[in-house]
Scaffold this active site. Structure first.
Site, PDB file in Angstrom:
ATOM      1  N   ASP A  88      71.080  81.155  51.628  1.00 61.04           N
ATOM      2  CA  ASP A  88      70.820  81.764  52.776  1.00 61.04           C
ATOM      3  C   ASP A  88      69.582  82.132  52.903  1.00 61.04           C
ATOM      4  O   ASP A  88      69.206  83.213  53.378  1.00 61.04           O
ATOM      5  CB  ASP A  88      71.631  82.813  52.918  1.00 61.04           C
ATOM      6  CG  ASP A  88      72.339  83.347  54.313  1.00 61.04           C
ATOM      7  OD1 ASP A  88      71.971  82.582  55.703  1.00 61.04           O
ATOM      8  OD2 ASP A  88      72.572  84.320  55.097  1.00 61.04           O
TER       9      ASP A  88
ATOM     10  N   GLY B  49      69.362  98.036  58.745  1.00 57.91           N
ATOM     11  CA  GLY B  49      70.066  96.390  58.252  1.00 57.91           C
ATOM     12  C   GLY B  49      71.372  96.525  58.642  1.00 57.91           C
ATOM     13  O   GLY B  49      72.170  97.029  58.816  1.00 57.91           O
TER      14      GLY B  49
ATOM     15  N   VAL C 221      73.810  97.676  56.580  1.00 58.01           N
ATOM     16  CA  VAL C 221      71.734  98.642  55.446  1.00 58.01           C
ATOM     17  C   VAL C 221      71.769  99.604  55.725  1.00 58.01           C
ATOM     18  O   VAL C 221      71.540  99.746  56.465  1.00 58.01           O
ATOM     19  CB  VAL C 221      71.208  97.327  54.801  1.00 58.01           C
ATOM     20  CG1 VAL C 221      70.278  98.027  54.322  1.00 58.01           C
ATOM     21  CG2 VAL C 221      71.882  96.005  54.496  1.00 58.01           C
TER      22      VAL C 221
ATOM     23  N   GLY D 106      79.013  95.130  55.384  1.00 58.12           N
ATOM     24  CA  GLY D 106      78.725  96.043  56.942  1.00 58.12           C
ATOM     25  C   GLY D 106      77.309  96.224  57.013  1.00 58.12           C
ATOM     26  O   GLY D 106      76.720  95.641  57.406  1.00 58.12           O
TER      27      GLY D 106
HETATM   28  N1  ADE Z   1      67.310  96.065  55.182  1.00 57.82           N
HETATM   29  C1  ADE Z   1      67.976  95.321  54.798  1.00 57.82           C
HETATM   30  N2  ADE Z   1      67.549  95.357  53.348  1.00 57.82           N
HETATM   31  C2  ADE Z   1      66.346  96.341  52.751  1.00 57.82           C
HETATM   32  C3  ADE Z   1      65.716  96.324  51.809  1.00 57.82           C
HETATM   33  N3  ADE Z   1      66.232  96.960  50.348  1.00 57.82           N
HETATM   34  N4  ADE Z   1      64.843  97.687  52.421  1.00 57.82           N
HETATM   35  C4  ADE Z   1      64.576  97.695  53.560  1.00 57.82           C
HETATM   36  N5  ADE Z   1      64.621  97.262  54.475  1.00 57.82           N
HETATM   37  C5  ADE Z   1      66.574  96.151  54.384  1.00 57.82           C
END
Ligand code: ADE
Length: 282
Positions: free
Chosen positions: A148, A32, A39, A37
């Protein structure tokens, strides 16, 4: 570094207890993207985690302020429908937030995957779970406004339960920057678009858009420019609710979308109405 005193995570009470040494984290692929930044998927203590890692762009002060803010909010949250915060790495250059990994990704991804069938019972169950997480936020003292709320920020765990996530923009009700125009265009309440004062009822409007997403599996105002969205909302226009939508569900969406924030239901009421719908489905 000059800013370190003012922005250190150790200024947050109890934050030191949440410190995770970066050496304990195994980082995997990117899953993500956030404002400050990426994920990443990872493992910590032998369990799957998601790691929000700040970009190494040479200047950390803004990012550290942002993460410090997010940690201060999420370290207080414990609820089955809120993504679980596990800890943070706060020693530059490795600044990250470690949280529960949601194996089925975002609700947005699920809704936009045509191979996944979603019946009305599932829609109402997911809506209820998201509403439970939001009700928890709004009943904190002081209340927490997410700011959000959208399907991108609702995660789906391995058991297909919904978890509210991404508290990067969340604020406690008394915060000074309460009236800034933040969020995502198609999900923003009229008062947020007008840069007028707003409160947790702005989240209820956004929740109405999530209810609409669950039914249509589309994006609100897709293809519109921000100015076109602002003008449409100002004229009182809202995303079109399909004819096939059950009446009580449509009524709930419309109530969440009222122009007058005080006319919108609180999450306690939303939960009651979703509960009544789930009974009538069976
Ligand atoms: N994308 C953003 N945060 C996440 C998470 N905690 N688990 C899986 N996908 C994600």
């Amino acid at each position: 570094v000059q800013h370190s005193r003012k922005t250190s995570l150790s200024d947050i009470p109890f934050a030191a207890d949440w410190e995770i040494p970066i050496s304990e984290l195994k980082l995997g692929p990117k899953i993500g993207q956030g404002a400050f930044g990426d994920v990443l998927r990872g493992t910590w203590q032998g369990t799957d985690v998601a790691v929000k890692r700040l970009q190494n762009n040479g200047s950390y002060s803004q990012a550290i302020v942002a993460i410090r803010h997010e940690v201060a909010v999420i370290m207080r949250l414990r609820h089955p429908n809120i993504i679980l915060f596990m800890g943070a790495c706060t020693v530059p250059p490795d600044i990250c937030i470690v949280m529960e990994y949601a194996a089925n990704g975002s609700l947005y991804g699920v809704l936009h995957n045509p191979n996944i069938g979603i019946d009305m019972a599932t829609v109402v169950r997911w809506a209820s779970e998201a509403a439970r997480g939001m009700n928890y936020l709004h009943t904190r003292n002081p209340p927490i406004v997410h700011r959000d709320l959208k399907s991108v920020n609702l995660l789906v765990d391995g058991d297909w339960h919904i978890k509210v996530s991404d508290f990067g923009l969340a604020m406690t009700k008394q915060s000074s920057y309460a009236y800034s125009q933040v969020g995502t265009w198609g999900w923003m309440a009229p008062e947020v678009l007008e840069s007028a004062p707003y409160d947790e009822k702005a989240d209820v409007y956004s929740f109405g858009v999530v209810l609409w997403e669950l039914i249509t599996r589309e994006e609100p105002f897709r293809g519109y420019h921000p100015m076109q969205i602002m003008r449409a909302i100002d004229r009182g226009e809202r995303p079109a609710i399909p004819e096939s939508c059950p009446h009580t569900y449509k009524q709930l969406v419309q109530d969440c979308w009222q122009k007058d924030p005080n006319g919108r239901p609180v999450f306690e009421e939303i939960l009651g109405r979703l509960g009544a719908m789930s009974i009538n489905l069976f």
